[in-house]
Write a protein that holds these residues in place. Structure first.
Motif, mmCIF file in Angstrom:
data_model
loop_
_atom_site.group_PDB
_atom_site.id
_atom_site.type_symbol
_atom_site.label_atom_id
_atom_site.label_comp_id
_atom_site.label_asym_id
_atom_site.label_seq_id
_atom_site.Cartn_x
_atom_site.Cartn_y
_atom_site.Cartn_z
ATOM 1 N N LEU A 200 0.850 -1.191 0.000
ATOM 2 C CA LEU A 200 0.000 0.000 0.000
ATOM 3 C C LEU A 200 0.887 1.244 0.000
ATOM 4 N N PRO A 201 0.723 2.155 -0.948
ATOM 5 C CA PRO A 201 1.556 3.365 -0.987
ATOM 6 C C PRO A 201 1.327 4.227 0.256
ATOM 7 N N ILE A 202 2.423 4.687 0.847
ATOM 8 C CA ILE A 202 2.335 5.531 2.035
ATOM 9 C C ILE A 202 2.818 6.944 1.728
ATOM 10 N N GLY A 203 3.998 7.080 1.152
ATOM 11 C CA GLY A 203 4.498 8.414 0.864
ATOM 12 C C GLY A 203 5.832 8.379 0.143
ATOM 13 N N GLU A 204 6.368 9.554 -0.135
ATOM 14 C CA GLU A 204 7.652 9.692 -0.822
ATOM 15 C C GLU A 204 8.677 10.355 0.094
ATOM 16 N N VAL A 205 9.883 9.853 0.045
ATOM 17 C CA VAL A 205 10.968 10.382 0.873
ATOM 18 C C VAL A 205 11.323 11.794 0.415
ATOM 19 N N GLN A 206 11.398 12.726 1.390
ATOM 20 C CA GLN A 206 11.774 14.097 1.093
ATOM 21 C C GLN A 206 13.150 14.455 1.655
ATOM 22 N N GLU A 207 13.474 13.864 2.801
ATOM 23 C CA GLU A 207 14.735 14.206 3.453
ATOM 24 C C GLU A 207 15.091 13.097 4.439
ATOM 25 N N VAL A 208 16.379 12.879 4.641
ATOM 26 C CA VAL A 208 16.860 11.865 5.591
ATOM 27 C C VAL A 208 17.774 12.544 6.600
ATOM 28 N N LYS A 209 17.500 12.275 7.886
ATOM 29 C CA LYS A 209 18.310 12.871 8.955
ATOM 30 C C LYS A 209 18.739 11.787 9.938
ATOM 31 N N PRO A 210 19.996 11.813 10.397
ATOM 32 C CA PRO A 210 20.434 10.885 11.448
ATOM 33 C C PRO A 210 20.000 11.407 12.812
ATOM 34 N N ASP A 211 19.914 10.496 13.810
ATOM 35 C CA ASP A 211 19.600 10.961 15.152
ATOM 36 C C ASP A 211 20.828 11.624 15.769
ATOM 37 N N GLN A 212 20.674 12.151 16.975
ATOM 38 C CA GLN A 212 21.768 12.914 17.586
ATOM 39 C C GLN A 212 22.994 12.064 17.894
ATOM 40 N N TYR A 213 22.799 10.747 17.970
ATOM 41 C CA TYR A 213 23.932 9.861 18.237
ATOM 42 C C TYR A 213 24.484 9.225 16.968
ATOM 43 N N GLY A 214 23.805 9.410 15.859
ATOM 44 C CA GLY A 214 24.257 8.840 14.609
ATOM 45 C C GLY A 214 24.040 7.349 14.494
ATOM 46 N N LEU A 215 23.165 6.813 15.331
ATOM 47 C CA LEU A 215 22.937 5.372 15.311
ATOM 48 C C LEU A 215 21.821 4.975 14.348
ATOM 49 N N THR A 216 20.833 5.794 14.233
ATOM 50 C CA THR A 216 19.709 5.494 13.331
ATOM 51 C C THR A 216 19.467 6.686 12.421
ATOM 52 N N ARG A 217 18.746 6.416 11.364
ATOM 53 C CA ARG A 217 18.404 7.469 10.403
ATOM 54 C C ARG A 217 16.889 7.521 10.268
ATOM 55 N N THR A 218 16.365 8.720 10.142
ATOM 56 C CA THR A 218 14.923 8.920 9.992
ATOM 57 C C THR A 218 14.659 9.677 8.696
#
Length: 293
Positions: free
Chosen positions: A239-257
């Motif tokens: 099911l289509p949800i959305g399109e990626v606009q920007e990617v940012k890492p968390d403050q510790y650099g462990l995960t990306r959102t």
């Protein structure tokens, strides 16, 4: 006494004779009129002009009033016709939009034959929770159950949060938080797919938050499409949800959102489809639904 009577009779006859002579004389074809005739004609013409001028003026005023009244009535009728035409034009435009939306919804229904689609219409939207939920006109009597995915012709808009016999409440993606997550993926023809979770909605940027749970998301690019993965066992896959606009890492650099723009319009929702995922085997029914709870 008789003398005076004869004298009056004589004078009367003389007057009649003179009058007849004058009439006959005036009826003759003559190039020039006498001074008396000219005076009489000029006097009559002057009197007629004096009387005719104010009569024409008054008559013109009443004629103008009638023309203004007729013009007003005609303009009133024309305005009513124009208003009626505009109303019909708007009605036709709304019907065309609704028809297109229903056609798109029908096409979407036909494209998900592996699932049980339930057509529904939005009945209301709560003002105090405008961006969070809507009410639809289908409930348990129609097969609607809690946590079922709800989509439009464009894509996923939310899930069934609560249901009654005839109606249901749909929680929109704009109201999702860490307790309302969706297993999602970015499917690629070349390279590894990227898996993650839709874990909320950022109201400042109007984007969904897609937390990437695999290291392969380093090459994630703008414009890539995020789909439901079906891993939770409740939402169908694809099911289509959305399109990626920007990617940012968390403050510790462990995960990306990734900040994902929804493909469906969350503010203009009229016709929806509640999607019931078909269970094909026991393994599917035994999957955890924690991800999409």
């Amino acid at each position: 006494m008789k003398f005076f009577q004869k004298q009056r009779l004589f004078i009367l006859l003389i007057g009649i004779i003179i009058l007849v002579v004058l009439i006959g004389y005036s009826l003759q074809d003559r190039e020039n009129e006498t001074m008396v005739e000219q005076f009489i004609k000029d006097t009559v013409g002057w009197a007629q002009n004096i009387i005719h001028t104010p009569v024409d003026y008054v008559t013109g005023i009443f004629q103008n009033i009638d023309d203004i009244r007729n013009t007003y009535d005609e303009n009133k009728i024309l305005r009513e016709k124009v208003a009626e035409y505009k109303s019909l034009q708007y009605e036709v435009q709304e019907l065309e939009e609704e028809n297109n939306e229903l056609r798109e919804t029908l096409d979407k229904t036909e494209s998900i034959r592996d699932y049980n689609p339930i057509q529904a219409t939005v009945m209301s939207r709560s003002p105090e929770r405008w961006i969070e939920q809507v009410t639809i006109n289908k409930g348990t009597q129609h097969g609607v159950r809690e946590n079922m995915a709800v989509i439009t012709a464009d894509g996923l808009i939310g899930k069934v949060e609560a249901e009654s016999k005839l109606t249901s409440t749909v929680k929109l993606l704009t109201g999702f938080d860490q307790f309302n997550r969706i297993s999602a993926t970015i499917s690629r023809e070349e390279g590894d797919d990227i898996s993650g979770m839709i874990e909320g909605y950022d109201q400042e940027s109007d984007h969904l938050l897609f937390r990437i749970i695999e290291e392969s998301g380093d090459d994630l690019e703008e414009g890539e499409l995020v789909l439901s993965s079906g891993m939770g066992g409740v939402f169908p896959a694809g099911l289509p949800i959305g399109e990626v606009q920007e990617v940012k890492p968390d403050q510790y650099g462990l995960t990306r959102t990734a900040f994902v723009e929804p493909v469906a319009d969350m503010y203009d929702i009229n016709n929806v489809i509640v999607v019931e995922r078909q269970q094909t085997d026991d393994s599917d029914s035994g999957e955890s639904e924690e991800d999409e709870s």
